[in-house]
Structures are given as structure tokens and as C-alpha cells.
Design a protein around this motif. Structure first.
Motif, PDB file in Angstrom:
ATOM      1  N   ILE A  93       0.836  -1.204   0.000  1.00  0.00           N
ATOM      2  CA  ILE A  93       0.000   0.000   0.000  1.00  0.00           C
ATOM      3  C   ILE A  93       0.873   1.257   0.000  1.00  0.00           C
ATOM      4  O   ILE A  93       1.746   1.407   0.845  1.00  0.00           O
ATOM      5  CB  ILE A  93      -0.940   0.024   1.207  1.00  0.00           C
ATOM      6  N   MET A 117      -3.478   5.594   1.594  1.00  0.00           N
ATOM      7  CA  MET A 117      -4.834   5.222   1.973  1.00  0.00           C
ATOM      8  C   MET A 117      -5.597   6.475   2.317  1.00  0.00           C
ATOM      9  O   MET A 117      -4.998   7.513   2.635  1.00  0.00           O
ATOM     10  CB  MET A 117      -4.833   4.284   3.180  1.00  0.00           C
ATOM     11  N   THR A 139      -6.294  11.769   3.293  1.00  0.00           N
ATOM     12  CA  THR A 139      -5.450  10.668   2.856  1.00  0.00           C
ATOM     13  C   THR A 139      -4.135  10.684   3.625  1.00  0.00           C
ATOM     14  O   THR A 139      -3.739  11.714   4.186  1.00  0.00           O
ATOM     15  CB  THR A 139      -5.121  10.740   1.351  1.00  0.00           C
ATOM     16  N   THR A 173      -0.062   8.884   3.213  1.00  0.00           N
ATOM     17  CA  THR A 173       0.832   8.040   2.433  1.00  0.00           C
ATOM     18  C   THR A 173       1.534   7.038   3.355  1.00  0.00           C
ATOM     19  O   THR A 173       1.473   7.161   4.587  1.00  0.00           O
ATOM     20  CB  THR A 173       1.888   8.888   1.721  1.00  0.00           C
ATOM     21  N   HIS A 223     -10.303   3.929   0.829  1.00  0.00           N
ATOM     22  CA  HIS A 223      -9.625   3.745  -0.450  1.00  0.00           C
ATOM     23  C   HIS A 223      -8.151   3.469  -0.200  1.00  0.00           C
ATOM     24  O   HIS A 223      -7.560   3.995   0.749  1.00  0.00           O
ATOM     25  CB  HIS A 223      -9.779   5.012  -1.299  1.00  0.00           C
ATOM     26  N   ALA A 224      -7.567   2.656  -1.061  1.00  0.00           N
ATOM     27  CA  ALA A 224      -6.129   2.390  -0.973  1.00  0.00           C
ATOM     28  C   ALA A 224      -5.526   2.278  -2.367  1.00  0.00           C
ATOM     29  O   ALA A 224      -6.145   1.712  -3.280  1.00  0.00           O
ATOM     30  CB  ALA A 224      -5.857   1.107  -0.198  1.00  0.00           C
ATOM     31  N   ASP A 225      -4.355   2.837  -2.510  1.00  0.00           N
ATOM     32  CA  ASP A 225      -3.516   2.630  -3.698  1.00  0.00           C
ATOM     33  C   ASP A 225      -2.433   1.627  -3.316  1.00  0.00           C
ATOM     34  O   ASP A 225      -1.818   1.746  -2.261  1.00  0.00           O
ATOM     35  CB  ASP A 225      -2.838   3.938  -4.129  1.00  0.00           C
ATOM     36  N   TYR A 226      -2.212   0.649  -4.177  1.00  0.00           N
ATOM     37  CA  TYR A 226      -1.171  -0.326  -3.880  1.00  0.00           C
ATOM     38  C   TYR A 226      -0.490  -0.770  -5.161  1.00  0.00           C
ATOM     39  O   TYR A 226      -1.059  -0.641  -6.253  1.00  0.00           O
ATOM     40  CB  TYR A 226      -1.735  -1.519  -3.102  1.00  0.00           C
ATOM     41  N   GLU A 245       0.386   0.264 -10.602  1.00  0.00           N
ATOM     42  CA  GLU A 245      -0.319   0.724  -9.418  1.00  0.00           C
ATOM     43  C   GLU A 245      -1.809   0.423  -9.595  1.00  0.00           C
ATOM     44  O   GLU A 245      -2.392   0.699 -10.634  1.00  0.00           O
ATOM     45  CB  GLU A 245      -0.103   2.236  -9.247  1.00  0.00           C
ATOM     46  N   GLU A 266      -5.833   0.280  -7.430  1.00  0.00           N
ATOM     47  CA  GLU A 266      -6.578   0.891  -6.332  1.00  0.00           C
ATOM     48  C   GLU A 266      -7.729  -0.031  -5.945  1.00  0.00           C
ATOM     49  O   GLU A 266      -8.200  -0.838  -6.735  1.00  0.00           O
ATOM     50  CB  GLU A 266      -7.111   2.264  -6.713  1.00  0.00           C
ATOM     51  N   TRP A 324     -11.456   0.000  -3.359  1.00  0.00           N
ATOM     52  CA  TRP A 324     -12.427   0.761  -2.572  1.00  0.00           C
ATOM     53  C   TRP A 324     -13.153  -0.172  -1.609  1.00  0.00           C
ATOM     54  O   TRP A 324     -13.414  -1.341  -1.930  1.00  0.00           O
ATOM     55  CB  TRP A 324     -13.462   1.413  -3.483  1.00  0.00           C
TER      56      TRP A 324
END
Length: 119
Positions: free
Chosen positions: A31, A34, A50, A52, A96-99, A105, A107, A109
Motif C-alpha cells: 500500500i 490510503m 489521505t 501516504t 480507499h487504498a492505492d497499492y 499501481e 486501487e 475501494w
């Protein structure tokens, strides 16, 4: 993959407080960021706050003095503490998360949790 499960939310009177929790599981080490977003009826989804992986936070101006975002890596939770709620905060709140999953990359939800603030 990363999975997100939200809890909290509900009905509260104006001026009250609520806490939303997002439990994250899976490939959590991947991750990069988030956060919480919200979508009010008839409006577009918007960023609330958010954080990081390095701990840098961004909070929307509309909630900056009232909402606090905390990530607990030991418990794998992302908590949004909301104080001084107003009817304008009524919305479905989404975690939400970016990983990163090689080679790109991605994402994910959460399912969303409804927050209703009565006047």
C-alpha cells in the motif's frame, strides 16, 4: 491484493462525533497511500483525508479543523475521527487504498458506510 472493510458510521445529531474504521488486509505492505472519500446525494465523490505510507497526510479544507486521520499499522486500521459534524457531512464514506502490484499501481475501494447528520 488488498481488501478493505469499513465499520462505523450511522446517525448522529449536528455537533456530535463519529469514528469510522477501515480494516485493511492482504498485501498490505504494497500500500502506498490510503484515505477516506465521501459522496453526498447528488454530488461527486470527494476526498476527505489521505495518508501516504511515509505518513504524509492531506485533509480537505472543509473538514481540516474537525476530522483526524490515523493509520495504525500494528492493527491494520485506518481511522477517521469526525468531530463537530454538520448536516453537510452527510454522505456515504468510502475507504480507499492505492497499492502496487507488479507491474502497475492499482486501487481498491471499500463498500462504503453511511453517515447521516441530523440538524
Amino acid at each position: 491484493q488488498v481488501q478493505l472493510v469499513e465499520s462505523g458510521g450511522g446517525l448522529v445529531q449536528a455537533g456530535g462525533s463519529l469514528s469510522l474504521d477501515c480494516l485493511f488486509a492482504g498485501d498490505t505492505i504494497s500500500i502506498s497511500a490510503m484515505g477516506w472519500y465521501r459522496q453526498a446525494p447528488g454530488k461527486e465523490r470527494e476526498l476527505v483525508a489521505t495518508i501516504t505510507s511515509g505518513g504524509t497526510t492531506e485533509v480537505a479544507d472543509s473538514v481540516k479543523d474537525r476530522f483526524t486521520l490515523t493509520r495504525n499499522n500494528a492493527k491494520n486500521t485506518l481511522t477517521l475521527q469526525m468531530n463537530g459534524l454538520t448536516p453537510e457531512d452527510t454522505a456515504v464514506y468510502y475507504c480507499h487504498a492505492d497499492y502496487f502490484r507488479y507491474p502497475r499501481e492499482l486501487e481498491v475501494w471499500g463498500q462504503g458506510t453511511l453517515v447521516t447528520v441530523s440538524s
